[in-house]
Design a protein around this motif. Structure first.
Motif, PDB file in Angstrom:
ATOM      1  N   GLN A  23       0.795  -1.009   0.049  1.00 10.10           N
ATOM      2  CA  GLN A  23      -0.008   0.019   0.089  1.00 10.10           C
ATOM      3  C   GLN A  23       0.860   1.291   0.131  1.00 10.10           C
ATOM      4  O   GLN A  23       0.644   2.140  -0.485  1.00 10.10           O
ATOM      5  CB  GLN A  23      -0.913   0.060   1.073  1.00 10.10           C
ATOM      6  N   ARG A  27       1.160   4.089  -2.883  1.00  8.67           N
ATOM      7  CA  ARG A  27       0.820   5.549  -2.690  1.00  8.67           C
ATOM      8  C   ARG A  27       2.235   6.328  -3.081  1.00  8.67           C
ATOM      9  O   ARG A  27       1.863   7.491  -3.424  1.00  8.67           O
ATOM     10  CB  ARG A  27       0.912   5.857  -1.141  1.00  8.67           C
ATOM     11  N   HIS A 220      -5.542   7.778  16.141  1.00  4.42           N
ATOM     12  CA  HIS A 220      -6.499   7.216  15.734  1.00  4.42           C
ATOM     13  C   HIS A 220      -7.584   6.654  16.874  1.00  4.42           C
ATOM     14  O   HIS A 220      -7.279   6.271  17.748  1.00  4.42           O
ATOM     15  CB  HIS A 220      -6.112   5.791  14.900  1.00  4.42           C
ATOM     16  N   GLU A 233      -4.841   2.589   5.459  1.00  3.34           N
ATOM     17  CA  GLU A 233      -5.143   3.857   4.768  1.00  3.34           C
ATOM     18  C   GLU A 233      -5.021   4.985   5.630  1.00  3.34           C
ATOM     19  O   GLU A 233      -4.539   6.126   5.178  1.00  3.34           O
ATOM     20  CB  GLU A 233      -6.292   3.626   4.258  1.00  3.34           C
ATOM     21  N   TRP A 234      -5.381   5.139   6.988  1.00  5.52           N
ATOM     22  CA  TRP A 234      -5.265   6.088   7.881  1.00  5.52           C
ATOM     23  C   TRP A 234      -3.886   6.533   8.006  1.00  5.52           C
ATOM     24  O   TRP A 234      -3.535   7.755   8.048  1.00  5.52           O
ATOM     25  CB  TRP A 234      -6.126   5.812   9.289  1.00  5.52           C
ATOM     26  N   ASP A 237      -2.679   8.130   5.039  1.00  8.02           N
ATOM     27  CA  ASP A 237      -3.247   9.409   4.817  1.00  8.02           C
ATOM     28  C   ASP A 237      -2.570  10.589   5.730  1.00  8.02           C
ATOM     29  O   ASP A 237      -2.395  11.768   5.357  1.00  8.02           O
ATOM     30  CB  ASP A 237      -4.797   9.314   5.232  1.00  8.02           C
ATOM     31  N   GLN A 238      -2.153  10.258   6.864  1.00  3.87           N
ATOM     32  CA  GLN A 238      -1.770  11.096   7.938  1.00  3.87           C
ATOM     33  C   GLN A 238      -0.026  11.419   7.571  1.00  3.87           C
ATOM     34  O   GLN A 238       0.319  12.599   7.358  1.00  3.87           O
ATOM     35  CB  GLN A 238      -1.464  10.747   9.524  1.00  3.87           C
ATOM     36  N   THR A 240       0.928  11.138   4.314  1.00  2.67           N
ATOM     37  CA  THR A 240       0.773  11.989   2.899  1.00  2.67           C
ATOM     38  C   THR A 240       0.613  13.439   3.277  1.00  2.67           C
ATOM     39  O   THR A 240       1.223  14.033   2.849  1.00  2.67           O
ATOM     40  CB  THR A 240      -0.211  11.308   2.157  1.00  2.67           C
ATOM     41  N   ALA A 241      -0.294  13.662   4.217  1.00  2.00           N
ATOM     42  CA  ALA A 241      -0.682  14.987   4.327  1.00  2.00           C
ATOM     43  C   ALA A 241       0.369  15.733   5.151  1.00  2.00           C
ATOM     44  O   ALA A 241       0.672  16.812   5.041  1.00  2.00           O
ATOM     45  CB  ALA A 241      -2.012  15.055   5.290  1.00  2.00           C
TER      46      ALA A 241
END
Length: 247
Positions: A23, A27, A220, A233-234, A237-238, A240-241
């Motif tokens: 994953q 990404r 989380h 995925e969370w 996401d953290q 990447t942001a």
């Protein structure tokens, strides 16, 4: 192109990352993803475990040199692996571009009953008396808040194929327990991730570290200690942001 280094924790091997490396690769398709295996774990289970976090940091550096990996590295590390990442940064900051530390703790900030929740001590002591199937069931219950029968079965199979020797477990426990960490913040960008429902390590540990270092912490709401398993995925996401903000 960047290089991502994945570091697991006590008694865990690279296969315990599950689908997370794939994953992460999806990404960041142009980057290289490397999961490092600790001596005494996984495919290296016949080797003697390292006796200190400092030795683990040196092992990371030398192993990646042998693999001709391009630095500086983005390190994602969980629990004991996060301690090794921090020591690596302390010794060789030029090697590391960023650290993402998941559900870790440090003696410099956190008392023993938070670093390993006191209500679990008797369960962990009892692990020595259990066979691999039941031992992994207990570990899975402590580390994951999901009821994924396939993941549990995979963990049990890993333990049968690559058993953790008791002496190696003791060496890893010793290394983690003796490491205090630095009260000064790391010299590289650092993101802390934790789980509000972590049943193994008190989430207050990451919160204390984040306050002291003035670095970002994302929590989380319901995942367990193994955040990349329960909420991959969370985590991505953290990450990447945070990298987007940093750049």
């Amino acid at each position: 192109m960047s290089t991502w280094i994945l570091l697991r924790g006590l008694m865990r091997e690279t296969r315990h990352w599950g689908d997370f490396p794939q994953q992460l690769q999806t990404r960041f398709p142009d980057d290289r993803v490397i999961g490092l295996e600790w001596p005494g774990n996984g495919s290296l289970y016949r080797q003697k475990s390292l006796n200190s976090i400092k030795e683990m940091a040196g092992y990371c550096q030398q192993t990646l040199i042998q693999q001709r990996a391009s630095q500086p590295y983005h390190v994602i590390a969980i629990s004991m692996g996060a301690m090794a990442a921090l020591e690596w940064v302390r010794l060789r900051p030029v090697d590391v571009a960023s650290c993402t530390l998941i559900n870790t703790s440090l003696a410099a900030f956190n008392p023993a009953h938070q670093r390993l929740r006191a209500r679990n001590w008797h369960r962990l002591v009892a692990l020595a008396l259990l066979g691999p199937t039941e031992r992994e069931r207990v570990i899975f219950d402590l580390c994951s808040n999901q009821r994924d029968a396939a993941a549990l079965s995979a963990w049990q199979q890993y333990a049968k194929e690559c058993p953790a020797y008791f002496t190696n477990v003791l060496r890893q426990l010793w290394a983690a327990s003796q490491y205090r960490g630095d009260r000064s913040p790391p010299s590289v960008p650092t993101l802390l991730l934790n789980s509000a429902q972590d049943r193994l390590v008190d989430p207050a540990c990451s919160a204390s570290i984040a306050r002291a270092w003035q670095c970002p912490l994302k929590t989380h709401p319901y995942a367990g200690h193994d955040l990349p398993l329960d909420a991959p995925e969370w985590v991505l996401d953290q990450l990447t942001a945070w990298l987007a903000q940093k750049n």
